[in-house]
Scaffold this active site. Structure first.
Site, short mmCIF file in Angstrom:
data_model
loop_
_atom_site.label_atom_id
_atom_site.label_comp_id
_atom_site.label_asym_id
_atom_site.label_seq_id
_atom_site.Cartn_x
_atom_site.Cartn_y
_atom_site.Cartn_z
CE LYS A 273 5.17 -2.68 6.92
NZ LYS A 273 4.71 -3.58 5.37
NE ARG A 347 -4.39 -0.98 0.65
CZ ARG A 347 -4.02 -2.40 -0.04
NH1 ARG A 347 -5.19 -2.95 -0.41
NH2 ARG A 347 -2.86 -2.58 -0.07
N1 BES Z 1 4.40 0.28 2.81
C1 BES Z 1 3.88 -1.00 2.66
C2 BES Z 1 4.40 -1.43 1.11
C3 BES Z 1 5.63 -1.58 1.12
C4 BES Z 1 6.22 -2.94 1.00
C5 BES Z 1 6.61 -0.47 0.70
C6 BES Z 1 7.79 -2.97 0.85
C7 BES Z 1 8.06 -0.69 0.39
C8 BES Z 1 8.52 -2.06 0.32
C9 BES Z 1 2.47 -1.02 2.61
O1 BES Z 1 2.07 -0.18 3.73
C10 BES Z 1 1.99 -2.44 2.94
O2 BES Z 1 2.32 -2.76 4.22
N2 BES Z 1 1.29 -2.86 2.31
C11 BES Z 1 1.08 -4.47 2.46
C12 BES Z 1 -0.30 -4.69 1.73
C13 BES Z 1 -1.32 -5.79 2.27
C14 BES Z 1 -1.12 -5.87 3.66
C15 BES Z 1 -2.64 -6.13 1.75
C16 BES Z 1 1.85 -5.14 1.66
O3 BES Z 1 2.12 -4.85 0.47
O4 BES Z 1 2.17 -6.32 1.94
MG MG Z 2 1.91 -1.23 5.62
#
Ligand code: BES
Ligand code: MG
Ligand code: ZN
Length: 495
Positions: A273, A347
């Protein structure tokens, strides 16, 4: 956070020696009571403040009034209730929170409170009032040194002629679960590790007479937990797969399943990230926190049904053994998953959680909570959780309870054809969706693959509703405790 003592007294028995006496004022119909207990000059002060336009009794507005030689309280605090015809039970939760917050800001220890004059609070309002008081005065100061001798609110007396004791007590119990969930969220990831969550679950199991099983990294391979195994590989911090069994109902009672994402820190893994805001990813365990919060209330309330809770917990890091884009993992139910983004990790650990719980238990319903997608924050903001389902009746039940408790859920579609979005060329499915489209639903479609046939299931994405950047009356900034009120009310309706 230490909870205060909350007791009920009949309206006519005016309390003595309180630090404050709290009452409500509607912006159109005025003070809700003739306030027998009050000092005569109070009405005059209120009238002047309203004439001057300084106090309009707008929802959540407050006005502090002082009286000399008053046995009841050192000060009176008026809280605006807004327009009388717009009043809802959530307003009561809000104004109770506003009142408690005001008392906290003034560093007072005791107060008496009534919003509706002598007839109310009706019993169901008392629960809401208790929730509001606790949720509004919530603070997380564990890591802040302070010379302040003020230790918070100690005693609250609720004035009403209705029989409120049981409802107040129940409201406090639910609120304590919310406080637990919020605390778990607020603790940083170096404290709130998977082991910390497991220890918390252990304490809940002990106090509630529940069975507990905790699986470690060494167990994952032989159990076939390929999802959590893969995600946890990049972290040296020991992962935990937590299972709590509460059997309060016996054989004929309903059994509810709960699964919560307990990702204690989400760096994104190899698909790392950006650093801005990465600290917020300590909140990525709020699904697990909600489930533990719920189980802590269950331990207290002891409802007559069965509740099984599963919290897969790990960090998502970039260590030398970290799983990588292109890897293929095999979840507990045998389905193979092509990893196209290691940041879609939630997931994967839920895949094991959902397939394990639906394999081992006969569930009448299953709800999972997860801070799963950024896309749900884009779609719904921080007010509603996104809900997806394989059983419309079950979702309708939760949507209705969401309205009632204001732990709100908004449904996203999950038609079978969304399965196309998660098709993989070389494995059964992939862990990403169709580019930037319908990211929340793609995650829901993914999870559906791991729920055994015939189990009514709802997936609740709390990435937005789970925590706030800017506080609201009963939600200070930070974790909200989303999911706790929703499920406690479901449990009550199922009993
Ligand atoms: N933990 C994150 C989702 C999240 C984003 C929670 C913002 C709280 C605030 C999750 O694990 C994630 O990183 N999801 C990705 C999925 C994508 C890579 C398909 C996302 O939402 O960008
Ligand atoms: Mg994530
Ligand atoms: Zn995550």
């Amino acid at each position: 956070m230490q909870l205060f003592k909350l007791s009920a007294t009949r309206y006519s028995e005016s309390p003595e020696g309180q630090d404050a006496y709290i009452f409500g004022i509607f912006s159109d119909t005025g003070v809700t009571t003739d306030f027998k207990t009050a000092h005569p000059n109070l009405s005059q002060q209120i009238a002047l403040a309203m004439e001057n336009g300084e106090f309009k009794a707008k929802l959540n507005q407050t006005l502090v009034l002082y009286t000399a030689n008053c046995d009841t309280a050192k000060r009176y605090i008026a809280v605006g209730l807004g327009e009388s015809d717009k009043y809802t039970s959530d307003f009561l939760r809000q104004v109770s929170a506003t009142a408690a917050k005001k008392v906290l800001d003034l560093k007072l220890k005791s107060f008496a409170i009534q919003f509706m004059g002598e007839e109310l609070l009706a019993t169901e309002d008392a629960q809401v009032l208790a929730e509001g008081l606790v949720m509004g005065s919530y603070q997380f100061l564990n890591y802040k040194k302070s010379d302040d001798e003020y230790a918070g609110i100690e005693d609250v007396i609720v004035l009403s002629n209705a029989d409120t004791s049981a409802a107040l007590n129940y409201g406090m119990q639910v609120a304590a679960g919310i406080v637990l969930a919020r605390d778990l969220g607020n603790h940083p990831s170096n404290i709130a590790t998977p082991t910390y969550l497991a220890d918390t679950a252990e304490a809940i199991a002990k106090s509630g007479g529940m069975n507990i099983t905790i699986y470690d990294r060494e167990d994952f391979e032989k159990l076939g937990f390929g999802g959590i195994q893969g995600v946890s590989q990049g972290s040296d911090v020991p992962p935990k797969f937590i299972i709590l069994e509460y059997m309060g109902g016996g054989k004929d009672a309903k059994t509810l399943g709960l699964v919560g994402k307990g990702l204690t820190f989400d760096a994104g893994g190899i698909s790392i990230k950006p650093s801005a805001g990465m600290d917020e990813m300590k909140f990525d365990m709020l699904g697990g926190a909600a489930v533990l919060g719920i189980m802590s209330v269950v331990a207290e309330v002891k409802p007559k049904l069965n509740v099984i809770a599963v919290v897969p917990s790990t960090e998502n890091m970039l260590g030398g053994e970290a799983y990588k884009p292109g890897d293929i993992l095999t979840a507990y139910n045998g389905k193979t998953i092509e990893i196209l983004n290691t940041d879609a990790e939630g997931r994967l650990i839920l895949a094991d959680g959902l397939s394990y719980i639906t394999d081992k238990y006969e569930l009448d319903g299953l709800v999972d909570f997860a801070t799963l997608t950024g896309a749900v924050v884009v779609a719904l903001g921080h007010r509603y959780s996104g809900i997806m389902t394989n059983d419309q009746d079950f979702a309708d039940e939760l949507i209705e309870i969401g309205k009632q408790t204001q732990d709100r859920v908004w449904q996203m579609p999950l038609d079978d054809e969304y399965a196309e979005d998660i098709k993989s060329k070389i494995a059964d499915i992939k862990n990403t969706g169709a580019g930037r489209t319908a990211g929340t639903i793609a995650a829901g479609a993914f999870l559906r693959e791991f729920v055994a046939e015939g189990v009514p299931w709802c997936h609740v994405d709390i990435a937005g509703s789970g925590w706030l950047k800017k506080g609201r009356p009963y939600h200070p900034e930070g974790p909200t405790g989303a999911g706790v009120r929703l499920i406690m009310e479901l449990i009550r309706s199922w009993e």
